[in-house]
Design an enzyme around this catalytic site. Sequence first.
Site: not given
Ligand code: ATP
Length: 588
Positions: A251, A253, A303, A343, A420
């Site tokens: 998907e 991101k 998002e 999502f 997680r």
């Molecule tokens: P985390 O939220 O895992 O602690 P983070 O805030 O540093 O980590 P990333 O590691 O970059 O962020 O990735 C996770 C985040 O990506 C999710 O919390 C969500 O906000 C975002 N995201 C974007 N697109 C998607 C998607 N298709 N499915 C799930 N999450 C997504």
Amino acid sequence: MNYAKIADAYEKIEATTKRLEMTDLLVELLKNTPKDLINKVVYLTQGKLYPDFEGIEIGVAERLAIKALARASGRGEKEIEADLQKSGDIGGTAQNLLSKKRQSMLFAQKALTVQRVYEVLDKMAKTSGSGAVDTKMSLLAGLLSDATPQEAKYIMRTVTGNLRVGIADMTVLDALAIAYGGGKENRELIERAYNISSDLGRVANVVAEKGLEGIKRFQVSVFEPIRPMLGERLASPEEILDKLGGKCVAEYKYDGERIQLHKKGDKVVLFSRRLEKISSQYPDAVDLVKENVVAEEAILEGECVAMDLETGEMRPFQELMHRRRKYGIAEAISDYPVSLFMFDALYVDGKDYTQEPFQKRRKALESALKENIRLTPAKQVLVRNAKQLEEFFEEAIEDGCEGLMCKSVGKDSVYQAGARGWQWIKYKRDYKSEMTDTVDLVVVGAFYGRGKRAGNYGALLLAAYNKKQDTFETVTKCGTGFTDKDLAEIPKMMQKHKVPKKHSRVLSTLEADVWFEPTVVLEVLGAEITLSPIHMCAMDSIRKGSGLAIRFPRFTGKYRTDKAAEDATTSTEIVEMYQSQLKQISQS
Ligand code: ATP
């Protein structure tokens, strides 16, 4: 129930640094609490009146607390300030001055009950408008007048937001399992209830009144945020597919802000990743939801991304920062418009989907929405080989995304609230070159600067979160990447988190000049991870006597205000990054 019982428990809990002892003391307190009061006692032990997502704070400034104490103790404000200078703790000062007063009093006081303390604090929290300061002051002075010195200490700390007895959510869950849930082995069930409601008080009520059976029937509820499911990370399509059983849904991101939307009829509330209400930042997103979510009731995740509406291109994450303001939101909406890419679906029209596999949730999501260009389901494909995954990744980057979220399509791909796990795996561009990946670390201490930085902090002591132990383990000392503005702002920002000695949840062999309560999270880019005898992160897990350290850290400029300390990068993740880095080195 008398408030003295709570104050007594705080005193004992504060005196220990051992989590097991802390838990035992809390179990005793909860067992001695009448069932109809248990939610209030749970909130109070964490210095709160309501679950965090309600956003209700007692919010008494130190000035006002001093005035109230002056009235209750009959002492002058100057004398109180002088004592406060010495003690550094408004609670300690209240205890000190009131015990002097008590010695000269002959009559017995009326005992303070928990109900009364809670009601008065609640009134204080809800008082606003003109005259609010005076009303709050009288209410507080009234409580202090009837409090014992020990009670006054904790009341003062509670109202000024400095309770810090050290009781974290996980300790409360352990204590509830032992006190009412049939033993610590049932903690997971209770934790799930917490993860899908974010309300420890409600969970405590249910387990105390209905036992484990009640907890098993616990359901999500609209307007109670669900703690987010989080992903792991891997560096190559091959590893990802391997981990996900040979196929997965890849998907886009999106690089924006995570939003959990709750809708019932005309009412819509948006929660942030930290589960704070952020509807007021995004009134345009609220309108999009009202118009395009056709389900009557829903909890959906997506998002929120800054957009160029003319070209349809996505804009960088940083632009959303302009929406974090109280005034001028109308201009911010037109200057920085957003779209929503959805999502997940957790609840739709009476059905709780959290236990359903991912693809079923996706169907529910699609049926809950009316297609619209600014509110769409996340772009996705089902992939079965590394080549497909890599191609879709390139497409995602081309379209302005950060990379891909690769999601399990297995039967067990349920929504793991608050966890997680490997059901979701992130694949970002930076992972390909070793150690250009960022980490989110917690500020636990600071060192004074020299030369140009004299009078400011020269470096910050940063820690990763150890989820199992519920502690923060130092992993690096970071003094690079700060602008002059950052250097001036950080001491101000950290002032309210200062603690007189190393916080009980922090593990460090280094002696910082200043210690902080673990609260503020910064994004840091490291060059490499090495074994370290000094840093406590993942101590002994790779080699006895060694922890892990991040070398050449640089602050990226991102203050992760959307993350709580417990959302920071974990020690386990650092171990995984260390191991994958080793693998890359050995392959090249
Ligand atoms: P985390 O939220 O895992 O602690 P983070 O805030 O540093 O980590 P990333 O590691 O970059 O962020 O990735 C996770 C985040 O990506 C999710 O919390 C969500 O906000 C975002 N995201 C974007 N697109 C998607 C998607 N298709 N499915 C799930 N999450 C997504």
